[in-house]
Design a protein around this motif. Structure first.
Motif, PDB file in Angstrom:
ATOM      1  N   UNK A 120      -6.453 -15.439  -4.327  1.00 22.04           N
ATOM      2  CA  UNK A 120      -7.359 -14.973  -4.028  1.00 22.04           C
ATOM      3  C   UNK A 120      -7.838 -15.213  -2.746  1.00 22.04           C
ATOM      4  N   UNK A 121      -7.171 -16.583  -1.779  1.00 26.61           N
ATOM      5  CA  UNK A 121      -8.085 -16.130  -1.195  1.00 26.61           C
ATOM      6  C   UNK A 121      -6.887 -15.936   0.613  1.00 26.61           C
ATOM      7  N   UNK A 122      -7.238 -14.403   0.519  1.00 22.61           N
ATOM      8  CA  UNK A 122      -6.639 -14.028   1.129  1.00 22.61           C
ATOM      9  C   UNK A 122      -7.590 -12.532   1.903  1.00 22.61           C
ATOM     10  N   UNK A 123      -7.764 -13.366   3.583  1.00 23.59           N
ATOM     11  CA  UNK A 123      -8.153 -13.284   4.482  1.00 23.59           C
ATOM     12  C   UNK A 123      -7.416 -11.821   4.684  1.00 23.59           C
ATOM     13  N   UNK A 124      -6.283 -11.836   4.779  1.00 22.11           N
ATOM     14  CA  UNK A 124      -5.938 -10.216   5.582  1.00 22.11           C
ATOM     15  C   UNK A 124      -6.308  -9.012   4.430  1.00 22.11           C
ATOM     16  N   UNK A 125      -5.466  -9.331   3.477  1.00 19.29           N
ATOM     17  CA  UNK A 125      -6.237  -8.123   2.474  1.00 19.29           C
ATOM     18  C   UNK A 125      -7.027  -8.446   1.318  1.00 19.29           C
ATOM     19  N   UNK A 126      -8.607  -8.716   1.172  1.00 20.97           N
ATOM     20  CA  UNK A 126      -9.363  -8.782  -0.249  1.00 20.97           C
ATOM     21  C   UNK A 126      -8.646  -8.302  -0.823  1.00 20.97           C
ATOM     22  N   UNK A 127      -8.517  -9.543  -1.947  1.00 22.24           N
ATOM     23  CA  UNK A 127      -8.519  -9.620  -3.338  1.00 22.24           C
ATOM     24  C   UNK A 127      -8.870  -8.056  -4.407  1.00 22.24           C
ATOM     25  N   UNK A 168      -1.693  -5.798  -1.094  1.00 20.23           N
ATOM     26  CA  UNK A 168      -1.664  -4.494  -1.269  1.00 20.23           C
ATOM     27  C   UNK A 168      -3.022  -3.459  -1.548  1.00 20.23           C
ATOM     28  N   UNK A 169      -2.751  -2.584  -0.910  1.00 20.90           N
ATOM     29  CA  UNK A 169      -3.917  -1.792  -1.658  1.00 20.90           C
ATOM     30  C   UNK A 169      -3.369  -0.509  -2.282  1.00 20.90           C
ATOM     31  N   UNK A 170      -4.808  -0.038  -2.919  1.00 21.07           N
ATOM     32  CA  UNK A 170      -4.454   1.771  -3.991  1.00 21.07           C
ATOM     33  C   UNK A 170      -4.285   2.997  -3.186  1.00 21.07           C
ATOM     34  N   UNK A 171      -3.141   3.588  -3.258  1.00 18.78           N
ATOM     35  CA  UNK A 171      -3.397   4.903  -2.304  1.00 18.78           C
ATOM     36  C   UNK A 171      -4.813   5.397  -2.568  1.00 18.78           C
ATOM     37  N   UNK A 172      -4.688   6.322  -1.308  1.00 20.65           N
ATOM     38  CA  UNK A 172      -6.116   7.021  -0.644  1.00 20.65           C
ATOM     39  C   UNK A 172      -7.237   6.004  -0.502  1.00 20.65           C
ATOM     40  N   UNK A 173      -6.772   4.084  -0.293  1.00 22.95           N
ATOM     41  CA  UNK A 173      -8.068   3.444  -0.373  1.00 22.95           C
ATOM     42  C   UNK A 173      -8.367   3.907   0.887  1.00 22.95           C
ATOM     43  N   UNK A 174      -8.209   4.116   2.539  1.00 26.40           N
ATOM     44  CA  UNK A 174      -8.335   5.416   3.441  1.00 26.40           C
ATOM     45  C   UNK A 174      -7.886   5.463   3.828  1.00 26.40           C
ATOM     46  N   UNK A 175      -8.679   7.040   4.633  1.00 27.32           N
ATOM     47  CA  UNK A 175      -8.117   8.478   5.244  1.00 27.32           C
ATOM     48  C   UNK A 175      -8.028   8.056   6.689  1.00 27.32           C
ATOM     49  N   UNK A 176      -7.963   6.938   7.519  1.00 27.82           N
ATOM     50  CA  UNK A 176      -7.717   6.984   8.777  1.00 27.82           C
ATOM     51  C   UNK A 176      -8.371   5.696   9.193  1.00 27.82           C
ATOM     52  N   UNK A 177      -7.324   5.553  10.435  1.00 26.20           N
ATOM     53  CA  UNK A 177      -7.537   4.106  11.052  1.00 26.20           C
ATOM     54  C   UNK A 177      -8.913   3.125  11.214  1.00 26.20           C
ATOM     55  N   UNK A 178      -9.501   4.122  11.603  1.00 19.33           N
ATOM     56  CA  UNK A 178     -10.863   3.531  11.403  1.00 19.33           C
ATOM     57  C   UNK A 178     -11.396   3.438  10.428  1.00 19.33           C
ATOM     58  N   UNK A 179     -10.978   3.111   9.154  1.00 21.64           N
ATOM     59  CA  UNK A 179     -11.144   2.900   7.540  1.00 21.64           C
ATOM     60  C   UNK A 179     -10.521   2.161   7.289  1.00 21.64           C
ATOM     61  N   UNK A 180      -9.170   2.309   8.003  1.00 20.95           N
ATOM     62  CA  UNK A 180      -8.105   0.827   8.135  1.00 20.95           C
ATOM     63  C   UNK A 180      -8.616  -0.556   7.232  1.00 20.95           C
ATOM     64  N   UNK A 217     -11.532  -2.050   7.721  1.00 20.22           N
ATOM     65  CA  UNK A 217     -12.538  -2.510   7.101  1.00 20.22           C
ATOM     66  C   UNK A 217     -12.319  -2.223   5.379  1.00 20.22           C
ATOM     67  N   UNK A 218     -11.561  -1.165   5.193  1.00 17.42           N
ATOM     68  CA  UNK A 218     -11.109  -1.692   3.536  1.00 17.42           C
ATOM     69  C   UNK A 218      -9.694  -2.323   3.039  1.00 17.42           C
ATOM     70  N   UNK A 219      -9.281  -2.501   4.092  1.00 17.02           N
ATOM     71  CA  UNK A 219      -8.726  -3.935   3.976  1.00 17.02           C
ATOM     72  C   UNK A 219      -9.386  -5.330   4.223  1.00 17.02           C
ATOM     73  N   UNK A 220     -10.416  -5.468   4.075  1.00 13.92           N
ATOM     74  CA  UNK A 220     -11.748  -6.708   4.142  1.00 13.92           C
ATOM     75  C   UNK A 220     -12.473  -6.732   2.750  1.00 13.92           C
ATOM     76  N   UNK A 221     -12.548  -5.349   2.703  1.00  8.41           N
ATOM     77  CA  UNK A 221     -14.163  -5.428   1.281  1.00  8.41           C
ATOM     78  C   UNK A 221     -13.645  -4.220   0.393  1.00  8.41           C
ATOM     79  N   UNK A 272       0.830  -0.863   0.027  1.00  3.62           N
ATOM     80  CA  UNK A 272       0.119  -0.204   0.219  1.00  3.62           C
ATOM     81  C   UNK A 272       0.637   1.192  -0.104  1.00  3.62           C
ATOM     82  N   UNK A 273       2.138   1.542   0.685  1.00  4.96           N
ATOM     83  CA  UNK A 273       3.114   2.583   0.382  1.00  4.96           C
ATOM     84  C   UNK A 273       3.581   2.517  -0.454  1.00  4.96           C
TER      85      UNK A 273
END
Length: 382
Positions: A287-294, A248-260, A262-266, A227-228
């Motif tokens: 495609x079976x990643x349960x930590x950071x959703x595909x 990882x995740x796209x840049x700007x997927x979340x803007x706070x720890x509160x959203x981190x 849920x964004x990883x999972x969904x 993500x970084x």
């Protein structure tokens, strides 16, 4: 001759446009799938022999141990950066025979600027080389360290074999208790602020002190490091020629720890902002990643695509360890931009093809380190 789809920015497939620089051939059959990139993906595209090219042809630098004289510094040098690189040559043992960071001339370094400081290892290959060296910056995931990541990815061995520098920044627990890069904080998603300014600063520092090819500077990461790396590709497209994102995740997927979490999972609730200056991007995701959703991998590829027509095509394969994968190529008809997405079937949250002595690795998968390096060397800055 089989054809591949041309997918415009709208995501709807149109007939392929002819272009003399493109060679289309089938490298295997594949099941069509729909992703955030848009379009059904079939067949395979090759840009000349670019995807077949090995690593033997890329330039090796002259002795990278020799610091380069400073004549204006590296491109884009911030006035707030201070030179704080400690260059102590040493043999850094790993505690496990024959693994990463067992080569001579692994440097322990530290970079500081107004945003903070980070320690990092810099692997310097032993050969003298014959020209400026490529540089790859590798960002570990949560709960990992720079040393652990070097062991698990085996990137040092490739660096020694092919003559490039590798930097492994280390995230301290003082910055994040889990050693995660803070990809989800707004202040750490902006150019010349927070962690992006530190990572860009240490990259420039290495470029200023060693003979580095500025057209072959790359960044890659795993999990939070992936993500970084996506953040760095968005904020410093003038510095990094290409990016590798593993789980990882796209840049700007979340803007706070509160959203981190849920964004990883969904995945991101809203599509992440598309890159203004997209750089070539290679993405690996199980495609079976349960930590950071595909879906996060799909969104990272979608973020990196340019606002133009694309030829999108796929091939299926299986690694020597038995992991099936679907590999998707995205290419502009003019050949100026290309990306790859590897979907690893049945794989979880682990670096594909990694060494089992490192954490979060899947030795049965395709060799993500070697494939990233191949992709990087085929995509210098143009």
């Amino acid at each position: 001759m089989p054809t591949a789809s041309v997918v415009p920015s709208s995501g709807k497939a149109v007939p392929p446009r002819a272009h003399p620089a493109l060679t289309v051939r089938r490298a295997g059959s594949g099941t069509a799938r729909r992703s955030a990139m848009g379009g059904d993906e079939t067949g395979v595209i090759r840009k000349g022999d670019e995807f077949q090219r090995g690593l033997s042809a890329h330039p090796r630098g002259r002795d990278a141990h020799e610091p380069r004289p400073r004549s204006g510094g590296a491109p884009g040098k911030s006035a707030h950066e201070s030179s704080a690189m400690t260059m102590n040559f040493r043999i850094d043992q790993t505690g496990a025979s024959g693994l990463s960071i067992d080569r001579p001339r692994a440097l322990e370094c530290r970079f500081r600027n107004s945003a903070g400081s980070r320690a990092y290892y810099l692997f310097v290959p032993s050969g003298p080389g014959d020209g400026p060296r490529p540089l790859v910056v590798m960002l570990h995931g949560s709960s990992q360290s720079a040393r652990d990541f070097a062991i698990g990815t085996n990137m040092d061995r490739l660096a020694e074999e092919h003559g490039f520098l590798v930097a492994y920044p280390d995230q301290p627990r003082s910055a994040n208790i889990t050693k995660s890069w803070n990809w989800f904080r707004d202040a750490d998603q902006q150019r010349e602020r927070g962690e992006p300014s530190i990572l860009a600063g240490l990259t420039r520092e290495i470029m200023g002190r060693f003979v580095v090819d500025p057209a072959r500077v790359y960044i890659a990461g795993f999990s939070s490091g992936g993500a970084a790396a996506a953040v760095m590709a968005m904020t410093y497209p003038d510095l990094y020629a290409a990016v590798g994102i593993h789980s990882g995740l796209a840049c700007g997927s979340a803007g706070s720890m509160l959203l981190a979490l849920p964004t990883m999972y969904r995945g991101a609730l809203l599509p992440p902002q598309q890159a203004t200056h997209p750089v070539p991007t290679i993405v690996f995701h199980g495609d079976r990643d349960t930590t950071v959703a595909p879906i996060n991998g799909d969104q990272a590829v979608a973020q990196a695509r340019p606002d133009s027509d694309l030829i999108v095509s796929t091939v299926e394969g299986r690694s020597s360890g038995g992991t099936a994968y679907t590999r998707t190529f995205l290419t502009e008809p003019a050949g100026t931009w290309t990306s790859e997405q590897w979907i690893l079937h049945g794989a979880g949250h682990a670096w594909a093809g990694g060494h089992p002595a490192g954490s979060h690795t899947d030795p049965a998968g395709p060799d993500a380190s070697r494939e990233m390096l191949r992709f990087f060397m085929a995509n210098p800055r143009r």
